[in-house]
Design a protein around this motif. Sequence first.
Motif, PDB file in Angstrom:
ATOM      1  N   MET A 198      -5.509  85.507  11.814  1.00 29.19           N
ATOM      2  CA  MET A 198      -4.844  84.236  12.155  1.00 29.19           C
ATOM      3  C   MET A 198      -4.045  84.376  13.450  1.00 29.19           C
ATOM      4  SD  MET A 198      -5.899  82.126   9.954  1.00 29.19           S
ATOM      5  CE  MET A 198      -4.836  80.739  10.187  1.00 29.19           C
ATOM      6  N   ALA A 199      -3.373  85.487  13.651  1.00 30.05           N
ATOM      7  CA  ALA A 199      -2.606  85.703  14.881  1.00 30.05           C
ATOM      8  C   ALA A 199      -3.527  85.782  16.090  1.00 30.05           C
ATOM      9  CB  ALA A 199      -1.767  86.967  14.767  1.00 30.05           C
ATOM     10  N   THR A 200      -4.659  86.443  15.928  1.00 30.36           N
ATOM     11  CA  THR A 200      -5.624  86.567  17.024  1.00 30.36           C
ATOM     12  C   THR A 200      -6.191  85.202  17.381  1.00 30.36           C
ATOM     13  OG1 THR A 200      -6.172  88.813  16.356  1.00 30.36           O
ATOM     14  CG2 THR A 200      -7.767  87.681  17.753  1.00 30.36           C
ATOM     15  N   LEU A 201      -6.570  84.433  16.373  1.00 25.99           N
ATOM     16  CA  LEU A 201      -7.089  83.085  16.623  1.00 25.99           C
ATOM     17  C   LEU A 201      -6.013  82.191  17.245  1.00 25.99           C
ATOM     18  CD1 LEU A 201      -9.187  82.435  13.389  1.00 25.99           C
ATOM     19  CD2 LEU A 201     -10.035  82.896  15.698  1.00 25.99           C
ATOM     20  N   GLY A 202      -4.787  82.333  16.755  1.00 20.49           N
ATOM     21  CA  GLY A 202      -3.692  81.530  17.278  1.00 20.49           C
ATOM     22  C   GLY A 202      -3.430  81.767  18.751  1.00 20.49           C
ATOM     23  N   ALA A 203      -3.625  82.995  19.184  1.00 21.44           N
ATOM     24  CA  ALA A 203      -3.403  83.327  20.595  1.00 21.44           C
ATOM     25  C   ALA A 203      -4.433  82.660  21.500  1.00 21.44           C
ATOM     26  CB  ALA A 203      -3.444  84.840  20.785  1.00 21.44           C
ATOM     27  N   ALA A 204      -5.608  82.341  20.944  1.00 22.79           N
ATOM     28  CA  ALA A 204      -6.677  81.735  21.742  1.00 22.79           C
ATOM     29  C   ALA A 204      -6.817  80.234  21.501  1.00 22.79           C
ATOM     30  CB  ALA A 204      -8.005  82.427  21.415  1.00 22.79           C
ATOM     31  N   THR A 205      -5.950  79.677  20.665  1.00 20.97           N
ATOM     32  CA  THR A 205      -6.028  78.265  20.297  1.00 20.97           C
ATOM     33  C   THR A 205      -5.009  77.460  21.094  1.00 20.97           C
ATOM     34  OG1 THR A 205      -6.681  78.912  18.060  1.00 20.97           O
ATOM     35  CG2 THR A 205      -5.873  76.678  18.335  1.00 20.97           C
ATOM     36  N   PRO A 206      -5.394  76.301  21.607  1.00 19.63           N
ATOM     37  CA  PRO A 206      -4.420  75.456  22.303  1.00 19.63           C
ATOM     38  C   PRO A 206      -3.248  75.092  21.377  1.00 19.63           C
ATOM     39  CG  PRO A 206      -6.649  74.654  22.680  1.00 19.63           C
ATOM     40  CD  PRO A 206      -6.738  75.727  21.623  1.00 19.63           C
ATOM     41  N   ASP A 207      -2.062  74.987  21.949  1.00 19.77           N
ATOM     42  CA  ASP A 207      -0.858  74.702  21.162  1.00 19.77           C
ATOM     43  C   ASP A 207      -0.994  73.446  20.313  1.00 19.77           C
ATOM     44  OD1 ASP A 207       0.343  76.962  22.173  1.00 19.77           O
ATOM     45  OD2 ASP A 207       1.570  75.883  23.644  1.00 19.77           O
ATOM     46  N   ALA A 208      -1.581  72.387  20.862  1.00 20.66           N
ATOM     47  CA  ALA A 208      -1.699  71.129  20.117  1.00 20.66           C
ATOM     48  C   ALA A 208      -2.577  71.299  18.882  1.00 20.66           C
ATOM     49  CB  ALA A 208      -2.265  70.033  21.010  1.00 20.66           C
ATOM     50  N   VAL A 209      -3.642  72.080  18.997  1.00 22.77           N
ATOM     51  CA  VAL A 209      -4.535  72.329  17.860  1.00 22.77           C
ATOM     52  C   VAL A 209      -3.823  73.184  16.814  1.00 22.77           C
ATOM     53  CG1 VAL A 209      -6.712  73.404  17.149  1.00 22.77           C
ATOM     54  CG2 VAL A 209      -6.607  72.070  19.270  1.00 22.77           C
ATOM     55  N   GLU A 210      -3.134  74.202  17.273  1.00 27.07           N
ATOM     56  CA  GLU A 210      -2.401  75.073  16.355  1.00 27.07           C
ATOM     57  C   GLU A 210      -1.297  74.299  15.626  1.00 27.07           C
ATOM     58  OE1 GLU A 210      -0.476  79.534  16.274  1.00 27.07           O
ATOM     59  OE2 GLU A 210      -1.133  78.697  18.165  1.00 27.07           O
ATOM     60  N   ALA A 211      -0.587  73.435  16.331  1.00 26.02           N
ATOM     61  CA  ALA A 211       0.465  72.619  15.716  1.00 26.02           C
ATOM     62  C   ALA A 211      -0.123  71.686  14.656  1.00 26.02           C
ATOM     63  CB  ALA A 211       1.210  71.818  16.775  1.00 26.02           C
ATOM     64  N   ALA A 212      -1.266  71.093  14.934  1.00 25.86           N
ATOM     65  CA  ALA A 212      -1.917  70.206  13.965  1.00 25.86           C
ATOM     66  C   ALA A 212      -2.333  70.990  12.717  1.00 25.86           C
ATOM     67  CB  ALA A 212      -3.120  69.517  14.597  1.00 25.86           C
ATOM     68  N   ALA A 213      -2.829  72.204  12.904  1.00 17.95           N
ATOM     69  CA  ALA A 213      -3.224  73.033  11.763  1.00 17.95           C
ATOM     70  C   ALA A 213      -2.009  73.402  10.916  1.00 17.95           C
ATOM     71  CB  ALA A 213      -3.942  74.291  12.250  1.00 17.95           C
ATOM     72  N   HIS A 214      -0.915  73.764  11.555  1.00 16.41           N
ATOM     73  CA  HIS A 214       0.310  74.107  10.821  1.00 16.41           C
ATOM     74  C   HIS A 214       0.827  72.886  10.065  1.00 16.41           C
ATOM     75  CE1 HIS A 214       1.559  78.137  12.676  1.00 16.41           C
ATOM     76  NE2 HIS A 214       0.284  77.936  12.922  1.00 16.41           N
ATOM     77  N   LYS A 215       0.756  71.725  10.675  1.00 13.37           N
ATOM     78  CA  LYS A 215       1.202  70.498  10.024  1.00 13.37           C
ATOM     79  C   LYS A 215       0.376  70.242   8.764  1.00 13.37           C
ATOM     80  CE  LYS A 215       1.937  65.590  10.844  1.00 13.37           C
ATOM     81  NZ  LYS A 215       1.838  64.482  11.836  1.00 13.37           N
ATOM     82  N   ALA A 216      -0.938  70.423   8.864  1.00 14.97           N
ATOM     83  CA  ALA A 216      -1.809  70.193   7.725  1.00 14.97           C
ATOM     84  C   ALA A 216      -1.517  71.198   6.605  1.00 14.97           C
ATOM     85  CB  ALA A 216      -3.271  70.281   8.148  1.00 14.97           C
ATOM     86  N   LEU A 217      -1.282  72.460   6.958  1.00 16.68           N
ATOM     87  CA  LEU A 217      -0.999  73.485   5.941  1.00 16.68           C
ATOM     88  C   LEU A 217       0.332  73.259   5.232  1.00 16.68           C
ATOM     89  CD1 LEU A 217      -2.191  76.683   7.805  1.00 16.68           C
ATOM     90  CD2 LEU A 217      -3.213  75.680   5.755  1.00 16.68           C
ATOM     91  N   ALA A 218       1.278  72.599   5.907  1.00  8.73           N
ATOM     92  CA  ALA A 218       2.596  72.377   5.344  1.00  8.73           C
ATOM     93  C   ALA A 218       2.760  70.979   4.734  1.00  8.73           C
ATOM     94  CB  ALA A 218       3.670  72.591   6.412  1.00  8.73           C
ATOM     95  N   LYS A 219       1.687  70.212   4.700  1.00 10.00           N
ATOM     96  CA  LYS A 219       1.756  68.854   4.153  1.00 10.00           C
ATOM     97  C   LYS A 219       1.896  68.908   2.624  1.00 10.00           C
ATOM     98  CE  LYS A 219      -0.695  64.495   4.010  1.00 10.00           C
ATOM     99  NZ  LYS A 219      -1.911  63.777   4.377  1.00 10.00           N
ATOM    100  N   PRO A 220       2.902  68.229   2.055  1.00 10.17           N
ATOM    101  CA  PRO A 220       3.056  68.210   0.596  1.00 10.17           C
ATOM    102  C   PRO A 220       1.773  67.678  -0.064  1.00 10.17           C
ATOM    103  CG  PRO A 220       4.995  67.297   1.643  1.00 10.17           C
ATOM    104  CD  PRO A 220       3.951  67.487   2.725  1.00 10.17           C
ATOM    105  N   GLY A 221       1.398  68.323  -1.140  1.00  7.33           N
ATOM    106  CA  GLY A 221       0.214  67.922  -1.873  1.00  7.33           C
ATOM    107  C   GLY A 221      -1.058  68.557  -1.355  1.00  7.33           C
ATOM    108  N   SER A 222      -0.997  69.263  -0.240  1.00  4.32           N
ATOM    109  CA  SER A 222      -2.212  69.855   0.347  1.00  4.32           C
ATOM    110  C   SER A 222      -2.654  71.104  -0.407  1.00  4.32           C
ATOM    111  CB  SER A 222      -1.992  70.197   1.815  1.00  4.32           C
ATOM    112  OG  SER A 222      -1.007  71.200   1.976  1.00  4.32           O
ATOM    113  N   GLY A 223      -1.820  71.598  -1.305  1.00  4.05           N
ATOM    114  CA  GLY A 223      -2.164  72.806  -2.042  1.00  4.05           C
ATOM    115  C   GLY A 223      -2.872  72.542  -3.345  1.00  4.05           C
ATOM    116  N   ARG A 224      -3.132  71.285  -3.637  1.00  3.30           N
ATOM    117  CA  ARG A 224      -3.766  70.951  -4.925  1.00  3.30           C
ATOM    118  C   ARG A 224      -5.229  71.148  -4.896  1.00  3.30           C
ATOM    119  NH1 ARG A 224      -0.559  65.391  -5.801  1.00  3.30           N
ATOM    120  NH2 ARG A 224       1.434  66.325  -5.510  1.00  3.30           N
TER     121      ARG A 224
END
Length: 82
Positions: free
Chosen positions: A56-82
């Motif tokens: 994940m760290a390696t991919l994050g280093a090569a991923t644009p900030d906006a894409v990485e921020a969107a992924a983090h937002k999705a992972l932290a969205k309530p109810g996304s763990g169901r």
Amino acid sequence: MPGPTDTHFFARARLGDTALGQGPKDDPAAVAKQGYDAMWRGERKVVASSALSKVMATLGAATPDAVEAAAHKALAKPGSGR
């Protein structure tokens, strides 16, 4: 630079019902030991613990900030763990 670590953080941050909160987590003792050992080797950065965290760290280093921020937002969205 630890990845998700099995501590009380996710409960305290009310992230237990998220994909990140319910996903696999690294052992806190292993993460701490890796950081401690890296400090004694003089390393300024270390990606701690599992192979997944390292990928994940390696991919994050090569991923644009906006894409990485969107992924983090999705992972932290309530109810996304169901």
